[in-house]
Design a protein around this motif. Structure first.
Motif, PDB file in Angstrom:
ATOM      1  N   GLU A 492      -9.712  43.164 100.056  1.00 23.45           N
ATOM      2  CA  GLU A 492      -8.295  43.280 100.426  1.00 23.45           C
ATOM      3  C   GLU A 492      -7.411  43.377  99.187  1.00 23.45           C
ATOM      4  N   ARG A 493      -7.706  42.597  98.143  1.00 24.36           N
ATOM      5  CA  ARG A 493      -6.924  42.693  96.904  1.00 24.36           C
ATOM      6  C   ARG A 493      -7.063  44.079  96.274  1.00 24.36           C
ATOM      7  N   ASN A 495      -7.831  46.818  97.806  1.00 24.03           N
ATOM      8  CA  ASN A 495      -7.185  47.827  98.661  1.00 24.03           C
ATOM      9  C   ASN A 495      -5.684  47.896  98.395  1.00 24.03           C
ATOM     10  N   ARG A 496      -5.012  46.753  98.278  1.00 22.42           N
ATOM     11  CA  ARG A 496      -3.579  46.760  97.985  1.00 22.42           C
ATOM     12  C   ARG A 496      -3.310  47.504  96.672  1.00 22.42           C
ATOM     13  N   HIS A 499      -3.878  51.330  97.008  1.00 21.95           N
ATOM     14  CA  HIS A 499      -2.741  52.009  97.639  1.00 21.95           C
ATOM     15  C   HIS A 499      -1.575  52.141  96.654  1.00 21.95           C
ATOM     16  N   LEU A 500      -1.352  51.098  95.840  1.00 18.62           N
ATOM     17  CA  LEU A 500      -0.277  51.165  94.849  1.00 18.62           C
ATOM     18  C   LEU A 500      -0.568  52.258  93.811  1.00 18.62           C
ATOM     19  N   LEU A 590       2.916  44.944  95.360  1.00 21.54           N
ATOM     20  CA  LEU A 590       1.566  44.864  95.933  1.00 21.54           C
ATOM     21  C   LEU A 590       1.582  44.289  97.345  1.00 21.54           C
ATOM     22  N   THR A 591       2.463  43.326  97.581  1.00 23.24           N
ATOM     23  CA  THR A 591       2.493  42.693  98.907  1.00 23.24           C
ATOM     24  C   THR A 591       2.958  43.659  99.992  1.00 23.24           C
ATOM     25  N   HIS A 592       3.620  44.751  99.582  1.00 18.80           N
ATOM     26  CA  HIS A 592       4.120  45.737 100.560  1.00 18.80           C
ATOM     27  C   HIS A 592       3.083  46.790 100.893  1.00 18.80           C
ATOM     28  N   HIS A 593       1.940  46.741 100.239  1.00 16.81           N
ATOM     29  CA  HIS A 593       0.891  47.740 100.516  1.00 16.81           C
ATOM     30  C   HIS A 593      -0.176  47.140 101.418  1.00 16.81           C
ATOM     31  N   PRO A 594      -0.812  47.970 102.251  1.00 19.91           N
ATOM     32  CA  PRO A 594      -1.758  47.469 103.262  1.00 19.91           C
ATOM     33  C   PRO A 594      -3.066  46.978 102.643  1.00 19.91           C
ATOM     34  N   THR A 595      -3.818  46.186 103.426  1.00 18.00           N
ATOM     35  CA  THR A 595      -5.099  45.644 102.963  1.00 18.00           C
ATOM     36  C   THR A 595      -6.291  46.435 103.494  1.00 18.00           C
TER      37      THR A 595
END
Length: 624
Positions: A492-493, A495-496, A499-500, A590-595
């Motif tokens: 999950e980390r 993946n975020r 996406h960034l 980063l928190t705004h991107h999906p996991t």
């Protein structure tokens, strides 16, 4: 005996430190026991042996002392031997005399000695059969070290031989304990002592954090775990041949192998090893049985692209410096720098190379020496014994049981030997980063394909990882220090961040430079880069700026990922865009991107990473 019974003497610096440590540990602790046994092949005359041993014990001042504390001051008092005689143990009637001898020796070395009340030595002659004897020597480390024990061994063998031949025994070659104390006091009052203190405090003024492969213990051990193996005479010959080619002592190759192992296991560019020394620089010290040995820090700088020859040159220089300042006590340095813990926890492993001539005979009877315990020398100690008796090398790895379970100690032992053999065989121009740490068994296990991952004709690294994350989400994927990430957490980390990076335009055929310290974040960033389809370019922040500049200019990465702490160590002459991963803006972004896993845009034939050669034969070259 050269000092009269009843005489009261001060302690040496080494004895004082042992006294302090033992008072802290308690009387039952046996970690300060020093012991070995000499296997004698042939018919020993027990009467002559006892006669020789009694004579030599009478000659050695250090074996006659007891420690007393009066008005807060500790001193040593010389005592008469009284009716003491060595033990004689006949095991020839036992079903397995050798097993019985080992049990007897294990029990003997485990017995504690009280510095104030007990004799601080013990000897025994064990008879296994008419043609095989073991001579056991046991000491408290406060009165004897390995060098002093060797002096006793040689003298007893010489006296026994003279008695057996009916020849007169000459005067004792031993110096007196008072001479040893006078030499030390003269040193501690001299400019040499002041100069040694300045040398050590300057060299370690920055108090480098030790790069240990084991954790620091919270206690002092009552005993050590030990794994032992031997290098046969042929392997010792190869080691000596390699040392001759390097124009260095073979002990430097052992130090190099240990330093490389520590560097490769931890990624640290500064390695501090403990190096035991005899601390005997004059003739009086070299002929006086007692304890004077010291353990001092050997500081080395390593890089993956460093050639073995360069490392050996550095070791030569540092060992020479250390030897010229070896009388300054490690305990004094510990206090000077206000270092945590006891001596031996700040630098580990300790590398103890003991190359003593043990080819002693008793009236022509050959012997083989076996170490049982060397006293408190560190939390992890590599001890290499060269007895110079034609039997090759004995290689022990000792560890504090709190910090290194037996199976882990065995793995470290096997890998250290693997690295030592690699160092012996490699060319001096070869980079140390190319040394393979894996044993044959570990390589076989790593290369085995897991049965629960289907083998496809075409797959990618992210694809294999994502399959494992689906099947074992809660299994540990990466561990660094006290931090562990499961497969789900790591995925999950990554993946975020993937996406960034994609939002920054990163994709297949791009190169992303990674300048990060070894950590879980580094693994996350590598995986994220691969998920975008880009190739990653690892940059060691400790590399020289010229090398880093060349790599960035040559590879022309699309983006450089680093942190605010690492960025100042990087060259400023490149023009690569930089993304700082630990700024508040990036963390929030980063928190705004999906996991969820990104949609694959890469294929198996896209580049995965770019690695640069060492450049030892010219300009470093990037390999895709």
């Amino acid at each position: 005996m050269s000092v009269g019974a009843g005489a009261t003497l001060p302690l040496t610096a080494a004895q004082r430190e042992i006294w302090i440590a033992e008072q802290r540990l308690g009387e039952a602790n046996r970690v300060f026991r020093v012991g070995e046994y000499l296997e004698i092949d042939g018919r020993v005359d027990p009467v002559l042996f006892e006669q020789a041993l009694l004579l030599v014990v009478a000659e050695a001042d250090a074996l006659h002392v007891r420690f007393v504390e009066e008005c807060g001051e500790v001193r040593q008092v010389i005592h008469e031997l009284g009716d003491w005689s060595p033990s004689s143990v006949d095991l020839s009637a036992e079903p397995d005399p050798e097993r019985a001898a080992r049990d007897w020796l294990d029990a003997a070395i485990a017995r504690p000695m009280n510095l104030a009340e007990d004799r601080l030595f013990e000897y025994a002659l064990l008879r296994l059969d008419a043609e095989r004897f073991y001579w056991y020597q046991g000491y408290h480390h406060a009165v004897m070290d390995a060098f002093g024990s060797l002096l006793i061994t040689r003298r007893v063998a010489d006296v026994y031989t003279l008695l057996a031949q009916g020849r007169p025994v000459g005067p004792s070659p031993f110096g007196s304990l008072s001479d040893l104390l006078a030499a030390e006091q003269e040193y501690r009052n001299s400019d040499r002592f002041t100069g040694d203190r300045a040398y050590w405090t300057e060299r370690f003024a920055d108090r480098p954090e030790p790069a240990g492969i084991v954790n620091r213990p919270s206690t002092t051990p009552e005993h050590y775990l030990r794994h032992t193996t031997g290098l046969d005479p042929a392997e010792l010959s190869e080691l000596r041949d390699a040392a001759r080619r390097a124009r260095a002592p073979w002990s430097h190759l052992v130090i190099a192998a240990t330093a490389v192992y520590l560097h490769r296991m931890t990624g640290a560019s500064t390695v501090v090893l403990g190096l035991p020394v005899t601390a005997r620089l004059n003739q009086v010290q070299r002929r006086t049985p007692g304890t004077a040995s010291n353990v001092l820090p050997l500081r080395l700088s390593l890089r993956p692209d460093m050639a073995l020859g360069e490392l050996l040159g550095q070791i030569w220089e540092r060992v020479l410096e250390l030897g010229s300042h070896q009388r300054y006590r490690a305990e004094d340095l510990q206090r000077d720098l206000d270092l945590p813990g006891h001596v031996g926890t700040w630098y580990a492993p300790v590398v103890n190379v003991m190359s003593f001539d043990y080819a002693v005979t008793f009236a022509g009877l050959p012997t083989t020496a076996h170490n049982l315990s060397s006293g408190l020398v560190g939390d992890l100690t590599l001890a290499v014994w060269d007895r110079r008796d034609g039997t090759g090398l004995t290689v022990d790895l000792n560890a504090h049981p709190e910090i290194c379970p037996d199976h882990e100690l065995a793995s470290h032992h096997r890998r250290l030997l693997t690295v030592l053999r690699a160092v012996t065989a490699m060319a001096h121009s070869q980079p140390i980063g190319q040394i393979d740490l894996l044993t044959d068994e570990e390589r076989t296990a790593l290369l085995a394909i897991p049965h629960d991952i289907p083998v496809e004709t075409e797959t990618t690294l992210p694809g294999l990882f994502e399959a494992r994350a689906r099947e074992h989400p809660d299994a540990a994927a990466v561990t660094c220090g006290q931090t562990t990430l499961t497969y789900q957490e790591l995925n999950e980390r990554a993946n975020r961040l993937a996406h960034l990076l994609t939002a920054h335009g990163i994709g297949p055929e791009h190169i992303v430079a990674l300048a990060l310290p070894r950590s879980t974040d580094l693994i996350t960033t590598i995986l994220a880069t691969l998920k975008t389809g880009a190739a990653y370019l690892p940059l060691d922040p400790d590399y020289p700026h010229l090398r880093l500049t060349h790599m960035l200019t040559d590879a022309q990465p699309t983006l450089l990922l680093t942190t605010t702490a690492t960025q100042p160590n990087l060259p400023t002459t490149h023009h690569t865009p930089v993304l700082l991963l630990d700024t508040p803006d990036t963390t929030t972004n980063l928190t705004h991107h999906p996991t969820h896993n990104p949609t694959p845009t890469h294929a198996p034939d896209h580049p995965a990473y770019v690695i640069y050669t060492s450049g030892s034969t010219g300009q470093p070259k990037g390999v895709v």
